[in-house]
Design an enzyme around this catalytic site. Structure first.
Site, mmCIF file in Angstrom:
data_model
loop_
_atom_site.group_PDB
_atom_site.id
_atom_site.type_symbol
_atom_site.label_atom_id
_atom_site.label_comp_id
_atom_site.label_asym_id
_atom_site.label_seq_id
_atom_site.Cartn_x
_atom_site.Cartn_y
_atom_site.Cartn_z
ATOM 1 N N PRO A 178 0.637 -1.093 -0.216
ATOM 2 C CA PRO A 178 -0.581 -0.257 0.035
ATOM 3 C C PRO A 178 0.793 1.144 -0.214
ATOM 4 O O PRO A 178 0.253 2.002 -0.175
ATOM 5 C CB PRO A 178 -0.996 -0.249 1.865
ATOM 6 C CG PRO A 178 0.318 -1.218 1.994
ATOM 7 C CD PRO A 178 0.522 -2.031 1.416
ATOM 8 N N ASP B 289 9.935 -2.321 -7.778
ATOM 9 C CA ASP B 289 10.679 -3.078 -8.134
ATOM 10 C C ASP B 289 10.545 -3.798 -6.180
ATOM 11 O O ASP B 289 11.488 -4.988 -6.703
ATOM 12 C CB ASP B 289 12.439 -2.422 -8.540
ATOM 13 C CG ASP B 289 11.824 -2.270 -9.817
ATOM 14 O OD1 ASP B 289 11.162 -2.277 -10.401
ATOM 15 O OD2 ASP B 289 11.475 -0.875 -10.794
ATOM 16 N N SER C 53 8.164 3.147 -7.332
ATOM 17 C CA SER C 53 8.050 4.716 -8.212
ATOM 18 C C SER C 53 8.994 4.506 -9.682
ATOM 19 O O SER C 53 8.485 5.462 -10.319
ATOM 20 C CB SER C 53 8.680 5.017 -7.265
ATOM 21 O OG SER C 53 8.586 5.325 -5.895
ATOM 22 N N ARG D 214 12.182 12.075 -4.851
ATOM 23 C CA ARG D 214 12.861 11.461 -3.883
ATOM 24 C C ARG D 214 14.446 11.994 -5.018
ATOM 25 O O ARG D 214 15.449 11.840 -5.232
ATOM 26 C CB ARG D 214 12.590 10.768 -3.009
ATOM 27 C CG ARG D 214 13.124 9.510 -3.668
ATOM 28 C CD ARG D 214 12.406 8.715 -2.336
ATOM 29 N NE ARG D 214 12.080 7.337 -1.895
ATOM 30 C CZ ARG D 214 11.188 6.773 -2.658
ATOM 31 N NH1 ARG D 214 9.895 7.697 -2.884
ATOM 32 N NH2 ARG D 214 11.227 5.808 -2.953
HETATM 33 N N1 LIG Z 1 3.552 -2.499 4.981
HETATM 34 C C1 LIG Z 1 4.331 -1.908 4.737
HETATM 35 N N2 LIG Z 1 5.033 -0.757 5.233
HETATM 36 C C2 LIG Z 1 6.449 -0.654 4.310
HETATM 37 N N3 LIG Z 1 7.198 -0.487 3.453
HETATM 38 C C3 LIG Z 1 6.599 -1.767 2.591
HETATM 39 C C4 LIG Z 1 5.514 -2.511 3.016
HETATM 40 N N4 LIG Z 1 5.040 -3.031 1.843
HETATM 41 C C5 LIG Z 1 6.193 -3.670 1.397
HETATM 42 N N5 LIG Z 1 7.209 -2.774 1.716
HETATM 43 C C6 LIG Z 1 8.334 -2.188 1.149
HETATM 44 O O1 LIG Z 1 8.375 -1.490 0.839
HETATM 45 C C7 LIG Z 1 9.887 -1.369 0.160
HETATM 46 C C8 LIG Z 1 9.201 -0.116 -1.125
HETATM 47 O O2 LIG Z 1 8.072 -0.769 -2.227
HETATM 48 P P1 LIG Z 1 7.957 -1.064 -3.883
HETATM 49 O O3 LIG Z 1 9.454 -1.347 -4.426
HETATM 50 O O4 LIG Z 1 6.765 -1.177 -3.684
HETATM 51 O O5 LIG Z 1 8.031 1.104 -3.792
HETATM 52 P P2 LIG Z 1 9.244 1.977 -4.647
HETATM 53 O O6 LIG Z 1 10.243 1.485 -3.637
HETATM 54 O O7 LIG Z 1 8.318 2.920 -4.224
HETATM 55 O O8 LIG Z 1 8.846 1.593 -6.229
HETATM 56 P P3 LIG Z 1 10.304 0.687 -6.704
HETATM 57 O O9 LIG Z 1 11.067 0.083 -6.343
HETATM 58 O O10 LIG Z 1 9.449 0.606 -8.272
HETATM 59 O O11 LIG Z 1 10.859 2.440 -7.055
HETATM 60 C C9 LIG Z 1 9.947 -2.910 -0.307
HETATM 61 O O12 LIG Z 1 11.738 -3.185 -0.187
HETATM 62 C C10 LIG Z 1 8.648 -4.036 0.488
HETATM 63 O O13 LIG Z 1 9.486 -4.720 0.444
#
Ligand SMILES: Nc1ncnc2c1ncn2[C@@H]1O[C@H](COP(=O)(O)OP(=O)(O)OP(=O)(O)O)[C@@H](O)[C@H]1O
Length: 590
Positions: free
Chosen positions: A160, A218, A260, A330
């Protein structure tokens, strides 16, 4: 063309049905529906004038791209009113006199823009309810073709907090309705913390599902990947020791982009569009993707699929982690700060080159859906081609008796020993990519000619250079018309194994083991801890996760994981749907 196609396929059903308000000959084979339009209906008994109409196009529907078939339930017709209100427009086929339907709809894929899929509906009106039922039953039976491996039950993880925090909304509004339309049952888990998804995968009865789905970025995908591979290794008795051969999983993973960067899904599909990805999951599309195992010296750390980067992108990620409140912006801000800092780090890069017949990062090919190179690699079951099974030379002091030693530039020295190539110098960035790593900012990718499943990694070495030089490289990355590697301070190699060793180890490097792992390599808790990282060392950015120690060893495994995806479809060169993601400089130069 249709006639010859029909000759090659056994016709299972044939009817005259109303299609797009005109009568049409409809032929059904095991994989196609052929629609042959006719000029007009005859005046009696609803038989058709067989003369083909020159103004009407014939169509072919590929059943592999059909989501489902539904009967159209209309309210009972009122014949008298119908005749009075439309005296000049009677139905071309016999009027439906029963409350049961005589119309069925085919829900199928529609390519609406570059790599972007939606679904559309084609309606067919039959003479009667019985004919309609026969068509629906037969079509649904054909859609069950076991070779297409369409999922029926999925375990869905939604992060989320990924990207713009829209994972739950994206799933509920864009994906769930499509899964329901396709008759897919999904069990949904909204993650409550980091490693929640991974921990569920360790314990879940995976026999009860046909695949896993990640709604996130990712980082979330990386959790699912590592959870699944840890689990199959554990069950298969594979210890995750140095240079182990991991077990592959029959279970596929689907990615609904809600992060992201979404570089993994972008590289798989050519776009980060949740609906397109959902439709590829529904159709059961299957793609093998290479997976790289990372080790800190001889200790296994994790599996990755996109980019491991030291120097510029490592520093950028470290900076951006302190700015999560800014959302995806960021990365732009941290990128700017890191660029201004213009740091370079000293060390030795060692790598085992891919064999002669393998391709090269600058060979100007793009890995499209159905890629011949990946298909060949999968058939050969390539893991690592290495005649002497050479081991990397970690101990710089012991890097003795080089067979070949030459200066590749003013900034680095190069030598070769036992098949291993060694480059010593100061590096602004060391990027190791397993797939092309496309995203919105780099639509052609960090390594445009990288393949999804050829069992190789592309190593991009950017030696210490000025800000201006680095900027010139950076601005070329998103530009499909220029070669981002065409600089004397950049070298690219296609490799099977890789290691990096800093000139001096950080003081507490041995304590910074990162992940605590249980039996058979399962991680018990926690993740890589940030340890003292002096300015003499950068950190590794591995699929968006920080590994805060400089020594790294990487070993790629050909198509270790299966995904619900089709690969990047090649744009039609004649139409306006061309895009920078696949119509690169390479294509336009030809
Ligand atoms: N409920 C949660 N609270 C905090 N962190 C979480 C939760 N669920 C998943 N995560 C962690 O959040 C991290 C980042 O998530 P995610 O990769 O989906 O998004 P992002 O960093 O915005 O996108 P990208 O990796 O494509 O740049 C992951 O390492 C995941 O393990």
């Amino acid at each position: 063309m249709m006639a010859s196609a029909l000759e090659d396929n056994e016709v299972l059903m044939y009817s005259v049905l109303e299609y797009e308000k005109r009568p049409a000959h409809i032929y059904l084979t095991s994989t196609y529906i052929f629609i042959e339009n006719s000029a007009r209906p005859s005046s009696h008994d609803n038989t058709l004038d067989a003369r083909p109409s020159s103004s009407l196009k014939n169509h072919v529907i590929d059943l592999r791209e059909v989501i489902t078939v539904r009967g159209e339930h209309r309210s009972p017709p009122k014949p008298r009113k119908f005749i009075l209100s439309s005296p000049r427009k009677p139905s071309l086929l016999q009027e439906d006199k029963s409350p049961e339907t005589n119309t069925f709809s085919i829900f199928m894929i529609n390519r609406v823009a570059k790599h972007r899929w939606r679904h559309k509906v084609c309606q067919f009106v039959c003479r009667d309810y019985g004919t309609c039922q026969l068509w629906i039953t037969k079509l649904l039976e054909l859609l069950q073709n076991p070779e297409w491996q369409r999922p029926k039950r999925l375990l869905v993880f939604i992060n989320p907090f990924g990207g713009k925090r829209k994972g739950v909304k994206i799933f509920n509004e864009k994906v769930r309705p499509l899964f329901e339309l396709a008759g897919i049952y999904s069990e949904v888990i909204i993650t409550k913390r980091q490693y929640h998804a991974r921990d569920v995968i360790y314990e879940y009865d995976l026999q009860t599902v046909d695949g896993l789905v990640c709604v996130g970025g990712d980082g979330t995908f990386s959790e699912l990947l590592n959870g699944l591979l840890d689990r199959v290794n554990s069950e298969g008795g594979v210890e995750q020791t140095f240079r182990h051969t991991p077990k592959s999983s029959a279970l596929r993973i689907g990615i609904i982009p809600a992060g992201s960067t979404d570089a993994i899904v972008y590289s798989l599909v050519g776009i980060n569009d949740p609906v397109t990805s959902a439709l590829q999951i529904i159709l059961g599309d299957s793609l093998g993707m290479d997976v790289t195992a990372l080790y800190k010296k001889e200790q296994f750390v994790k599996y990755t699929v996109s980019m491991s980067s030291y120097g510029y992108y490592g520093d950028l990620l470290k900076e951006s982690e302190t700015l999560r409140w800014m959302g995806p912006k960021r990365y732009t801000w941290s990128g700017f700060k890191t660029f201004l800092a213009n740091k370079a780090y000293e060390g030795e890069v060692s790598f085992l080159l891919a064999s002669e017949e393998d391709s090269h990062p600058r060979d100007q090919t793009v890995c499209y859906s159905g890629c011949e190179k990946c298909r060949k690699s999968a058939m050969e079951g390539q893991q690592v081609v290495s005649v002497k099974e050479p081991q990397p030379e970690f101990d710089l002091g012991g890097a003795s008796e080089p067979i070949l030693f030459s200066a590749v530039s003013k900034r680095a020295s190069f030598m070769m020993k036992d098949g291993w190539h060694h480059v010593k110098g100061r590096f602004s960035a060391i990027n190791l990519v397993t797939i092309s790593c496309r995203c919105d900012l780099t639509p052609i990718g960090m390594s445009p000619a990288s393949h999804l499943g050829d069992g190789c990694m592309d190593l991009i070495l950017i030696q210490d250079c000025s800000r201006l030089q680095y900027l010139r490289h950076l601005v070329r990355i998103p530009d499909s018309k220029s070669d981002q590697f065409d600089f004397d301070f950049i070298q690219v190699y296609r490799v099977k194994e890789f290691s990096f060793q800093p000139i001096t180890e950080p003081e507490d490097a041995d304590e910074g083991e990162g992940q605590e792992r249980g039996g058979c390599g399962r991680r018990k808790a926690g993740h890589t801890q940030m340890k003292n990282s002096s300015s003499a060392h950068s950190v590794w950015n591995c699929d968006g996760e920080l590994l805060d120690y400089p020594s790294l060893y990487a070993h790629v495994h050909c198509q270790l994981i299966k995904l619900f995806a089709r690969g990047v479809e090649e744009c039609n060169k004649e139409d306006s749907m061309q895009c920078p993601a696949c119509c690169s400089a390479y294509d336009s130069d030809k």
